[in-house]
Design an enzyme around this catalytic site. Structure first.
Site: not given
Ligand code: NAP
Length: 293
Positions: A26, A75, A135, A139, A212, A259
């Site tokens: 980012s 988050k 899921g 996300a 992952m 992703g």
């Protein structure tokens, strides 16, 4: 090395809160975009475990930060600290972008918008289609709400009965009540049920962390015969670039994408919220993303 323009007494601060954050791409994409558009902003990473979030948030408010992103594990907790939540963030129960609107801190969630843009970018229109979504965490919730708002007709969510289950039940109820989408929540474990849902779907999306790094052998779909040729299969994971699910899907002749561009477009949307300007995404793709797609 990130390219940072000259910092002055007027430079506005943005950044990322979470833990860990040092690996994040980012700062590269935001600082390069600020520089390219001649915007006097800077983006930095701050390692903030959840226990410190309230103290840090109050400090950043006093410093009049322009805005920030939030990642794991902050988050959810940030939802209770901001002054206001966007409708999507409120439905999702998680915030990844905060903007300082004249002293009022507003929480948004751009992950779902980022995902939906990545679907378009890959060349697909999933309006009116059926989606199987794996899921019910952060996300997955963002994708679920945004896909329903953007006109996906049916969404079947498959999840283990974890800490997110009850929230997922409430989200499904809200989506069924407030949008034209028909959503169902089902427990993972019955492969026949999952196979039936995939067979009825145009798109399968893995929004769990299964697969992952470092656990790259993980995959929720146990058998590649469950993946019909022509199905769109996407994974929110970008490390590794090709998860076991995407490998299996490719072998079966499915259309696949990872992703990476969800990450790019969630950032582009945050950039727009802070600055009112479009991120130069094609330039950013060339610099930091294309070689990895
Ligand atoms: P999260 O909120 O913790 O959700 C992860 C979900 O996966 C949880 O529901 C979790 O269940 C479930 N899960 C974990 N192991 C499982 C298993 N063996 N079987 C079935 N479900 C399992 O995390 P998140 O923020 O949603 O992140 C999920 C993934 O998305 C991560 O890989 C993250 O890097 C990626 N992500 C990508 C982007 C992007 O821009 N591309 C953005 C956000 C997230 P439990 O609650 O039981 O652990």
């Amino acid at each position: 090395m990130g390219c940072i323009h000259e910092i002055t007494g007027h430079t506005k601060l943005t950044g990322l809160l979470g833990s860990p954050v040092a690996h994040s791409i980012s700062p590269l994409m935001h600082n390069e975009s600020f520089k390219m558009l001649g915007l006097d902003y800077v983006y930095l990473c701050f390692d903030v475990p959840e226990d410190n979030l309230e103290t840090v948030f109050n400090g950043l408010k006093k410093l009049n930060i322009a805005g920030f992103n939030c990642t794991m594990p902050d988050k959810t907790r940030i939802c209770q600290l901001v002054d206001e939540l966007s409708p999507a963030a409120s439905m999702i129960g998680a915030v990844n972008t905060v903007v300082n609107d004249n002293g009022k801190f507003i929480g948004h969630n751009t992950d779902g918008i980022g995902y939906m843009q990545s679907v378009k970018d890959a060349g697909y229109d999933i309006t009116g289609s059926t989606m199987t979504l794996l899921g019910a965490g952060g996300a997955a919730s963002s994708i679920f709400v945004q896909a329903a708002l953007d006109g996906v007709k049916n969404i079947n969510i498959f999840s283990i009965k974890d800490r997110f289950w009850e929230k997922a039940e409430r989200m499904v109820e809200a989506v069924n009540k407030n949008t034209d989408c028909t959503a169902r929540l089902m427990e993972l474990g019955d492969d026949a049920l999952l196979a039936d849902s995939i067979a009825d779907s145009q798109i399968l999306t893995n929004a769990t962390s299964v697969g992952m790094a470092p656990n790259v052998d993980g995959c929720i779909v146990s058998d590649n015969s469950m993946l019909p040729e022509g199905l769109i299969v996407s994974d929110v994971i970008y490390n590794p670039m090709e998860t076991k699910l995407l490998k299996m899907a490719k072998e079966r002749g499915c259309k696949t994408f990872n992703g990476m561009y969800m990450l790019l477009y969630q950032g582009a949307e945050a950039f727009k919220i802070w600055t009112g300007r479009e991120m130069p995404v094609e330039h950013i793709k060339k610099l930091y993303f294309n070689k990895n797609q």
